[in-house]
Design a protein around this motif. Structure first.
Motif, PDB file in Angstrom:
ATOM      1  N   PHE A 209      -0.559 -56.128 109.588  1.00 32.87           N
ATOM      2  CA  PHE A 209       0.589 -55.660 110.359  1.00 32.87           C
ATOM      3  C   PHE A 209       0.239 -55.622 111.842  1.00 32.87           C
ATOM      4  CE2 PHE A 209       1.700 -53.216 106.328  1.00 32.87           C
ATOM      5  CZ  PHE A 209       2.730 -54.077 105.984  1.00 32.87           C
ATOM      6  N   VAL A 210       1.286 -55.695 112.683  1.00 29.17           N
ATOM      7  CA  VAL A 210       1.100 -55.526 114.128  1.00 29.17           C
ATOM      8  C   VAL A 210       1.959 -54.363 114.610  1.00 29.17           C
ATOM      9  CG1 VAL A 210       0.559 -57.947 114.573  1.00 29.17           C
ATOM     10  CG2 VAL A 210       2.941 -57.193 114.658  1.00 29.17           C
ATOM     11  N   PRO A 211       1.553 -53.685 115.697  1.00 34.06           N
ATOM     12  CA  PRO A 211       2.411 -52.659 116.294  1.00 34.06           C
ATOM     13  C   PRO A 211       3.688 -53.318 116.811  1.00 34.06           C
ATOM     14  CG  PRO A 211       0.165 -52.530 117.154  1.00 34.06           C
ATOM     15  CD  PRO A 211       0.262 -53.815 116.408  1.00 34.06           C
ATOM     16  N   TYR A 212       4.830 -52.688 116.534  1.00 30.46           N
ATOM     17  CA  TYR A 212       6.131 -53.298 116.837  1.00 30.46           C
ATOM     18  C   TYR A 212       6.848 -52.471 117.890  1.00 30.46           C
ATOM     19  CZ  TYR A 212      10.552 -55.699 115.754  1.00 30.46           C
ATOM     20  OH  TYR A 212      11.713 -56.440 115.818  1.00 30.46           O
ATOM     21  N   ALA A 213       7.027 -53.041 119.079  1.00 28.14           N
ATOM     22  CA  ALA A 213       7.551 -52.305 120.226  1.00 28.14           C
ATOM     23  C   ALA A 213       8.938 -51.697 120.012  1.00 28.14           C
ATOM     24  CB  ALA A 213       7.556 -53.202 121.462  1.00 28.14           C
ATOM     25  N   PRO A 214       9.907 -52.409 119.417  1.00 26.47           N
ATOM     26  CA  PRO A 214      11.239 -51.813 119.300  1.00 26.47           C
ATOM     27  C   PRO A 214      11.289 -50.515 118.504  1.00 26.47           C
ATOM     28  CG  PRO A 214      11.361 -54.173 118.989  1.00 26.47           C
ATOM     29  CD  PRO A 214       9.903 -53.818 118.998  1.00 26.47           C
ATOM     30  N   THR A 215      10.501 -50.435 117.427  1.00 25.25           N
ATOM     31  CA  THR A 215      10.541 -49.245 116.577  1.00 25.25           C
ATOM     32  C   THR A 215       9.349 -48.326 116.784  1.00 25.25           C
ATOM     33  OG1 THR A 215       9.361 -50.365 114.784  1.00 25.25           O
ATOM     34  CG2 THR A 215      11.768 -50.536 114.788  1.00 25.25           C
ATOM     35  N   GLU A 216       8.346 -48.816 117.536  1.00 20.98           N
ATOM     36  CA  GLU A 216       7.096 -48.088 117.757  1.00 20.98           C
ATOM     37  C   GLU A 216       6.375 -47.793 116.443  1.00 20.98           C
ATOM     38  OE1 GLU A 216       8.300 -44.748 120.164  1.00 20.98           O
ATOM     39  OE2 GLU A 216       8.348 -45.962 121.976  1.00 20.98           O
ATOM     40  N   GLU A 247       1.633 -53.450 121.617  1.00 20.16           N
ATOM     41  CA  GLU A 247       2.852 -53.615 120.834  1.00 20.16           C
ATOM     42  C   GLU A 247       3.419 -55.017 121.036  1.00 20.16           C
ATOM     43  OE1 GLU A 247       4.725 -49.139 120.557  1.00 20.16           O
ATOM     44  OE2 GLU A 247       5.272 -50.379 122.272  1.00 20.16           O
ATOM     45  N   MET A 248       3.870 -55.621 119.946  1.00 22.34           N
ATOM     46  CA  MET A 248       4.471 -56.951 119.951  1.00 22.34           C
ATOM     47  C   MET A 248       5.981 -56.838 119.718  1.00 22.34           C
ATOM     48  SD  MET A 248       1.853 -59.193 120.260  1.00 22.34           S
ATOM     49  CE  MET A 248       1.212 -58.087 121.519  1.00 22.34           C
ATOM     50  N   THR A 249       6.707 -57.908 120.038  1.00 22.03           N
ATOM     51  CA  THR A 249       8.157 -57.907 119.826  1.00 22.03           C
ATOM     52  C   THR A 249       8.623 -58.999 118.882  1.00 22.03           C
ATOM     53  OG1 THR A 249       8.534 -59.303 121.766  1.00 22.03           O
ATOM     54  CG2 THR A 249       8.595 -56.912 122.100  1.00 22.03           C
ATOM     55  N   GLY A 250       7.707 -59.873 118.447  1.00 21.49           N
ATOM     56  CA  GLY A 250       8.091 -60.935 117.513  1.00 21.49           C
ATOM     57  C   GLY A 250       8.943 -62.006 118.160  1.00 21.49           C
ATOM     58  N   SER A 273      15.957 -50.562 110.694  1.00 21.18           N
ATOM     59  CA  SER A 273      14.598 -50.025 110.732  1.00 21.18           C
ATOM     60  C   SER A 273      14.377 -49.103 111.933  1.00 21.18           C
ATOM     61  CB  SER A 273      13.582 -51.164 110.784  1.00 21.18           C
ATOM     62  OG  SER A 273      13.699 -51.898 111.990  1.00 21.18           O
ATOM     63  N   TYR A 274      15.344 -49.060 112.843  1.00 18.41           N
ATOM     64  CA  TYR A 274      15.192 -48.240 114.049  1.00 18.41           C
ATOM     65  C   TYR A 274      15.723 -46.832 113.801  1.00 18.41           C
ATOM     66  CZ  TYR A 274      15.661 -46.779 118.938  1.00 18.41           C
ATOM     67  OH  TYR A 274      15.554 -46.101 120.138  1.00 18.41           O
ATOM     68  N   GLU A 275      14.926 -45.840 114.152  1.00 20.25           N
ATOM     69  CA  GLU A 275      15.334 -44.444 113.965  1.00 20.25           C
ATOM     70  C   GLU A 275      16.064 -43.959 115.217  1.00 20.25           C
ATOM     71  OE1 GLU A 275      11.986 -42.108 112.870  1.00 20.25           O
ATOM     72  OE2 GLU A 275      11.618 -43.206 110.995  1.00 20.25           O
ATOM     73  N   GLY A 276      17.314 -44.285 115.298  1.00 15.04           N
ATOM     74  CA  GLY A 276      18.138 -43.922 116.444  1.00 15.04           C
ATOM     75  C   GLY A 276      19.465 -44.638 116.340  1.00 15.04           C
TER      76      GLY A 276
END
Length: 380
Positions: A209-216, A247-250, A273-276
């Motif tokens: 897995f990679v860190p994902y910037a949009p969802t942190e 963080e990556m954005t894909g 997948s975004y909490e907001g």
């Protein structure tokens, strides 16, 4: 460098790996170990899947086999309307082969582009001889003289002398399960510095897995760009130079016949997948000033947090090459920019290239609904 060597085992306590070369097994030791086990093409156990001319499309060997089959093919079926599948479809169509693409999803590229874009792409593909069959599930393959002759779905039978399976990839890391912590789907677990559950063993690539910037949070993104960055981070940490995986954005890009399209971050499929509170805005704009009498249009969509306006994702598509603009939006997402930041960002103007308000400014302004003096016309 040890080529033609198959690593088949890890002993973390002894700090050794088992390697098979020319059928003979040997053991090699390490001080620091960097793993990139990668992914393997998904090949479901359909009846007839082992027939000749039923191919996956993952590496050089697959590519050569598909090319060889293409030269003798009259009716091809590609299963999977993702990035790789559509690249194969385009190649068959340009070679003059009758080609169909089948997908369980109702439309092209659902994990990359929203419907506003894929409706255009599907119509354009049809104009170029591609038939798309969405919402169909493959059930089996029929053969004749050991070669594939047809693809059977839950709705109909498609004649085919060549089939390409492009149904995604899965981690190819099962041989590490006894030594490393893994997820239930077979991904290798790493920390923020890409070290695995075992000291001095690092991992990156399609099996992580990679860190994902949009969802942190963290997610799997099977792109070479991710793996290369992970390789640098893992190597730096293995050498004792602490570096956290950013963080990556894909971010990705592709073309299909005349259209170029790019995307980064969240879209309609991944927004949940975004909490907001997620909102989006779709805009179509000319690329050049009217006085230039130069045709060109860009289709754009931006995703953002409805409350604080932080940018979360974007998609762009045009017959012109607007591909590098998605890199700007990738950086904006990683930098936690808001729509307000993007709306007035300093982009150059030169009429041979763009308009006084760059189309990315326009996209953000449209999302904010900036207006001039209460008029119906937007500021730009």
């Amino acid at each position: 460098m040890h080529c033609n060597s198959d690593v088949v085992g890890l002993n973390a306590d002894e700090k050794t790996v088992d390697v098979i070369v020319d059928g003979e097994k040997s053991t090699m030791s390490y001080d620091k170990l960097l793993l990139s086990p990668g992914g393997v093409a998904v090949k479901p156990p359909f009846e007839g899947v082992e027939l000749d001319n039923v191919n996956t499309f993952r590496g050089p060997e697959d590519t050569q086999k598909v090319l060889d089959d293409m030269k003798a093919s009259k009716k091809a079926v590609v299963i999977g309307a993702g990035y790789i599948g559509l690249e194969v479809v385009e190649a068959f169509a340009k070679a003059g082969v009758d080609v169909r693409v089948i997908d369980m999803a109702e439309r092209f590229l659902p994990t990359y582009l929203d419907k506003e874009f894929t409706d255009v792409l599907e119509a354009h593909a049809k104009e170029n001889g591609v038939e798309f069959y969405g919402g169909e599930r493959v059930q089996s393959f029929q053969g004749k003289d050991g070669k594939v002759a047809a693809v059977v779905t839950d709705k109909q039978t498609h004649e085919a002398d060549t089939v390409v399976l492009s149904m995604g990839v899965k981690p190819d890391a099962g041989w590490l399960a006894d030594e490393l912590e893994m997820t239930d789907k077979g991904f290798v677990v790493t920390d923020d510095y890409l070290q695995t559950s075992v000291k001095d063993v690092y991992a990156g690539g399609d099996a992580t897995f990679v860190p994902y910037a949009p969802t942190e949070g963290k997610t799997s993104i099977a792109l070479a760009t991710m793996a290369r960055r992970q390789g640098v981070v893992a190597a730096m940490n293995a050498m004792g130079k602490e570096m956290k995986m950013p963080e990556m954005t894909g971010t990705s890009a592709l073309s299909l016949f005349d259209y170029k399209f790019v995307n980064t971050g969240l879209n309609a499929t991944s927004a949940e997948s975004y909490e907001g509170n997620v909102a989006s805005k779709y805009v179509e704009e000319p690329l050049y000033p009217e006085f230039m009498r130069k045709p060109g249009k860009v289709m754009m969509k931006i995703y953002y947090d409805e409350d604080d306006h932080r940018i979360l994702g974007a998609q762009l598509m045009s017959k012109e090459d607007i591909s590098t603009a998605i890199d700007t939006l990738s950086v904006a997402i990683a930098a936690k920019w808001t729509l307000e930041d993007l709306a007035l960002a300093d982009f150059f103007f030169q009429p041979r290239f763009d308009r006084p308000w760059h189309y990315l400014n326009v996209l953000a302004m449209a999302a904010l609904d900036y207006k001039l003096g209460g008029a119906d016309k937007l500021l730009f």
